[in-house]
Design a protein around this motif. Structure first.
Motif, PDB file in Angstrom:
ATOM      1  N   ALA A  70     -65.341  33.991 -58.801  1.00 45.72           N
ATOM      2  CA  ALA A  70     -65.229  33.780 -57.323  1.00 45.72           C
ATOM      3  C   ALA A  70     -63.748  33.073 -57.089  1.00 45.72           C
ATOM      4  N   GLY A  71     -63.563  31.887 -57.776  1.00 49.49           N
ATOM      5  CA  GLY A  71     -62.128  31.620 -57.671  1.00 49.49           C
ATOM      6  C   GLY A  71     -60.937  32.402 -57.768  1.00 49.49           C
ATOM      7  N   ALA A  72     -60.815  33.185 -59.010  1.00 48.30           N
ATOM      8  CA  ALA A  72     -59.709  34.321 -59.166  1.00 48.30           C
ATOM      9  C   ALA A  72     -59.858  35.248 -58.309  1.00 48.30           C
ATOM     10  N   GLY A  73     -61.152  35.702 -57.812  1.00 45.45           N
ATOM     11  CA  GLY A  73     -61.093  36.884 -57.196  1.00 45.45           C
ATOM     12  C   GLY A  73     -60.531  36.359 -55.501  1.00 45.45           C
ATOM     13  N   TRP A  74     -60.783  35.396 -54.984  1.00 44.84           N
ATOM     14  CA  TRP A  74     -60.648  34.736 -53.709  1.00 44.84           C
ATOM     15  C   TRP A  74     -59.027  34.825 -53.901  1.00 44.84           C
ATOM     16  N   TRP A  75     -58.474  34.310 -54.905  1.00 39.99           N
ATOM     17  CA  TRP A  75     -56.925  34.139 -54.900  1.00 39.99           C
ATOM     18  C   TRP A  75     -56.322  35.522 -54.768  1.00 39.99           C
ATOM     19  N   MET A  76     -56.779  36.381 -55.690  1.00 45.97           N
ATOM     20  CA  MET A  76     -56.295  37.690 -55.488  1.00 45.97           C
ATOM     21  C   MET A  76     -56.180  38.373 -54.030  1.00 45.97           C
ATOM     22  N   TYR A  77     -57.537  38.080 -53.538  1.00 46.08           N
ATOM     23  CA  TYR A  77     -57.688  38.402 -52.131  1.00 46.08           C
ATOM     24  C   TYR A  77     -56.695  38.088 -51.059  1.00 46.08           C
ATOM     25  N   SER A  78     -56.491  36.821 -51.181  1.00 49.46           N
ATOM     26  CA  SER A  78     -55.703  35.879 -50.436  1.00 49.46           C
ATOM     27  C   SER A  78     -54.354  36.337 -50.775  1.00 49.46           C
ATOM     28  N   HIS A  79     -54.020  36.524 -51.830  1.00 50.56           N
ATOM     29  CA  HIS A  79     -52.509  37.093 -52.335  1.00 50.56           C
ATOM     30  C   HIS A  79     -52.278  38.295 -51.549  1.00 50.56           C
ATOM     31  N   LEU A  80     -52.835  39.350 -51.797  1.00 50.56           N
ATOM     32  CA  LEU A  80     -52.859  40.636 -51.010  1.00 50.56           C
ATOM     33  C   LEU A  80     -53.055  40.575 -49.679  1.00 50.56           C
ATOM     34  N   ASN A  81     -53.783  39.963 -48.873  1.00 50.99           N
ATOM     35  CA  ASN A  81     -53.688  39.837 -47.512  1.00 50.99           C
ATOM     36  C   ASN A  81     -52.197  38.869 -47.051  1.00 50.99           C
ATOM     37  N   GLY A  82     -51.921  37.995 -47.991  1.00 46.17           N
ATOM     38  CA  GLY A  82     -50.590  37.525 -47.754  1.00 46.17           C
ATOM     39  C   GLY A  82     -49.396  38.363 -47.906  1.00 46.17           C
ATOM     40  N   ASN A  83     -49.420  39.478 -48.504  1.00 46.67           N
ATOM     41  CA  ASN A  83     -48.480  40.553 -48.701  1.00 46.67           C
ATOM     42  C   ASN A  83     -48.007  41.266 -47.273  1.00 46.67           C
ATOM     43  N   ILE A  84     -49.166  41.302 -46.534  1.00 46.75           N
ATOM     44  CA  ILE A  84     -49.030  41.956 -45.240  1.00 46.75           C
ATOM     45  C   ILE A  84     -48.467  41.168 -44.036  1.00 46.75           C
ATOM     46  N   ASP A  85     -47.169  41.556 -43.386  1.00 48.78           N
ATOM     47  CA  ASP A  85     -46.900  41.054 -42.279  1.00 48.78           C
ATOM     48  C   ASP A  85     -47.312  42.090 -41.100  1.00 48.78           C
ATOM     49  N   SER A  86     -47.485  41.450 -39.990  1.00 49.82           N
ATOM     50  CA  SER A  86     -48.222  41.895 -38.647  1.00 49.82           C
ATOM     51  C   SER A  86     -47.239  41.881 -37.586  1.00 49.82           C
ATOM     52  N   VAL A  87     -47.562  42.723 -36.260  1.00 52.27           N
ATOM     53  CA  VAL A  87     -47.109  42.558 -34.983  1.00 52.27           C
ATOM     54  C   VAL A  87     -48.249  42.873 -34.166  1.00 52.27           C
ATOM     55  N   ASP A  88     -48.330  41.913 -33.189  1.00 51.98           N
ATOM     56  CA  ASP A  88     -49.273  42.048 -32.268  1.00 51.98           C
ATOM     57  C   ASP A  88     -48.742  42.935 -31.044  1.00 51.98           C
ATOM     58  N   LEU A  89     -49.233  44.169 -31.111  1.00 52.14           N
ATOM     59  CA  LEU A  89     -48.502  45.286 -29.908  1.00 52.14           C
ATOM     60  C   LEU A  89     -48.878  45.144 -28.848  1.00 52.14           C
ATOM     61  N   ASP A  90     -49.933  44.637 -28.450  1.00 52.22           N
ATOM     62  CA  ASP A  90     -50.437  44.395 -27.132  1.00 52.22           C
ATOM     63  C   ASP A  90     -49.413  43.325 -26.543  1.00 52.22           C
ATOM     64  N   GLN A  91     -49.178  42.077 -27.388  1.00 52.45           N
ATOM     65  CA  GLN A  91     -48.539  41.085 -26.775  1.00 52.45           C
ATOM     66  C   GLN A  91     -46.951  41.668 -26.913  1.00 52.45           C
ATOM     67  N   ALA A  92     -46.250  42.354 -27.861  1.00 56.25           N
ATOM     68  CA  ALA A  92     -45.204  42.591 -28.000  1.00 56.25           C
ATOM     69  C   ALA A  92     -44.850  43.760 -26.842  1.00 56.25           C
ATOM     70  N   ILE A  93     -45.688  44.647 -26.400  1.00 53.27           N
ATOM     71  CA  ILE A  93     -45.227  45.823 -25.757  1.00 53.27           C
ATOM     72  C   ILE A  93     -45.785  45.498 -24.263  1.00 53.27           C
ATOM     73  N   GLY A  94     -46.982  45.033 -23.924  1.00 46.77           N
ATOM     74  CA  GLY A  94     -47.799  44.754 -22.814  1.00 46.77           C
ATOM     75  C   GLY A  94     -48.484  45.703 -22.224  1.00 46.77           C
ATOM     76  N   ASP A  95     -48.990  45.892 -21.097  1.00 52.09           N
ATOM     77  CA  ASP A  95     -49.848  46.939 -20.407  1.00 52.09           C
ATOM     78  C   ASP A  95     -49.003  48.164 -20.071  1.00 52.09           C
ATOM     79  N   ASP A  96     -47.949  48.373 -20.271  1.00 53.20           N
ATOM     80  CA  ASP A  96     -47.104  49.591 -19.982  1.00 53.20           C
ATOM     81  C   ASP A  96     -47.085  50.484 -20.927  1.00 53.20           C
TER      82      ASP A  96
END
Length: 361
Positions: free
Chosen positions: A44-70
């Protein structure tokens, strides 16, 4: 529950519990959903570390916040549109791959992938990087407003306003709602190809790149990550040396890479799967709805019926700009017909696939 009790339970349900468990397991292993295998193999410990590591690789942008309703309305049929952005940033590790560490980034590839309802096929529409468009007002990564501009090149939008601005620009150009976006830069692209062990392409004419460019004879070639990067960026030394010719190479390579991913038995090899996931998530930016292994796995599962061999690849119909022949503009009425078909999730008419410009800058 004892093993004997579990067996009796499965018998009573006619094996349905086993099928459900296997189905969940397969979904978890699809693309980036390897957390179950990691937990089993590494604890469980190693698996969770790897999962967290892969999640941490990903950057993201909230499109609804950045673009709005238009924004355009979502397709009512349940179809999905994914914008793929290939960044040619020269900063950091990417600069090492392209002989120079400089600021700024452009979208070397802008491709809208339409997945109709039923998810059994897909259509990829490439927008030439030299296409002149009207860039709308956008918010950059710091939340500052970037004024719009007429006759801007679409490949410059990324450096001015970031991926959300590219999404908004494509939505304004097409009237098509972008449900998700995926941005991959040079380093991430190279790493993924190398993790696959290379990708095989077949050329009907040679590539004679100059100044350190790619040199390939006509025929079949197995490309590593660095050569694959040169392949998709090849412009001069292939065909008529146009950007429109490069789009053909990019589309060909995308099909070849998807076929390679599908062909390899990565899902049955957790170590290989982790390597692919680590390479694939590095230098990856997505919208916030896709920015986790679970979300990526669920989305990949929803598209398991799409066969790369049947994916249609077309280019936005363009014509030479009357003021600057080194630039192109969306051709009419072809482009309007194309976008209308995607908006309504209907078949694209043959007339919408014909581009007046056969060369380019």
């Amino acid at each position: 529950m004892t093993q004997e009790t579990a067996v009796r339970s499965r018998r009573k349900t006619g094996g349905r519990g086993v099928r459900r468990t296997r189905s969940r397991g397969r979904r978890a292993l699809k693309i980036f959903g390897l957390v179950v295998a990691l937990l089993v193999l590494g604890g469980a410990g190693a698996g969770w570390w790897m999962y967290s590591h892969l999640n941490g690789n990903i950057d993201s942008v909230d499109l609804d916040q950045a673009i709005g309703d238009d924004r355009p309305e979502k397709v009512a049929t349940g179809a999905r549109n994914v914008l793929v952005i290939g960044s040619d940033s020269r900063a950091g590790a990417n600069g090492d791959l392209d002989h120079g560490n400089v600021s700024g980034a452009r979208s070397d590839t802008t491709m809208l992938v339409h997945i109709p309802e039923g998810r059994a096929k897909a259509t990829a529409v490439s927008i030439p990087r030299d296409t002149l468009i009207t860039r709308p007002d956008c918010k950059d990564g710091d939340g500052k407003t970037v004024p719009g501009q007429k006759r801007a090149m679409i490949n410059g939008v990324l450096g001015v306003g970031g991926p959300a601005c590219v999404v908004k620009t494509v939505e304004k150009l097409s009237g098509v709602r972008v449900d998700h976006f995926v941005q991959v830069d040079f380093a991430g692209f190279k790493g993924l190809v190398d993790a696959l062990g290379g990708v095989t392409v077949k050329l009907d004419q040679p590539i004679n790149g100059s100044k350190g460019g790619l040199q390939l004879d006509a025929g079949e070639h197995r490309l590593n990550g660095e050569d694959s990067l040169k392949f998709v960026r090849t412009r001069y030394g292939y065909g008529d040396g146009s950007d429109l010719g490069r789009i053909g190479l990019q589309q060909q390579f995308m099909m070849a890479m998807l076929s390679e991913i599908k062909k390899q038995d990565a899902f049955g090899n957790p170590a290989r799967l982790y390597k692919l996931a680590d390479a694939g998530t590095k230098s990856l930016t997505t919208d916030s709805e896709l920015a986790s292994l679970t979300s990526l796995a669920d989305f990949a599962q929803s598209m398991k019926g799409v066969d790369p061999a049947t994916m249609e690849t077309i280019m936005l119909p363009v014509a030479y700009d009357k003021t600057d022949p080194n630039r192109v503009v969306a051709a009419e009425p072809q482009s309007t017909q194309l976008w209308e078909a995607l908006r309504n999730d209907t078949a694209i008419p043959a007339s919408a696939k014909k581009s007046p410009a056969k060369g380019g800058s």
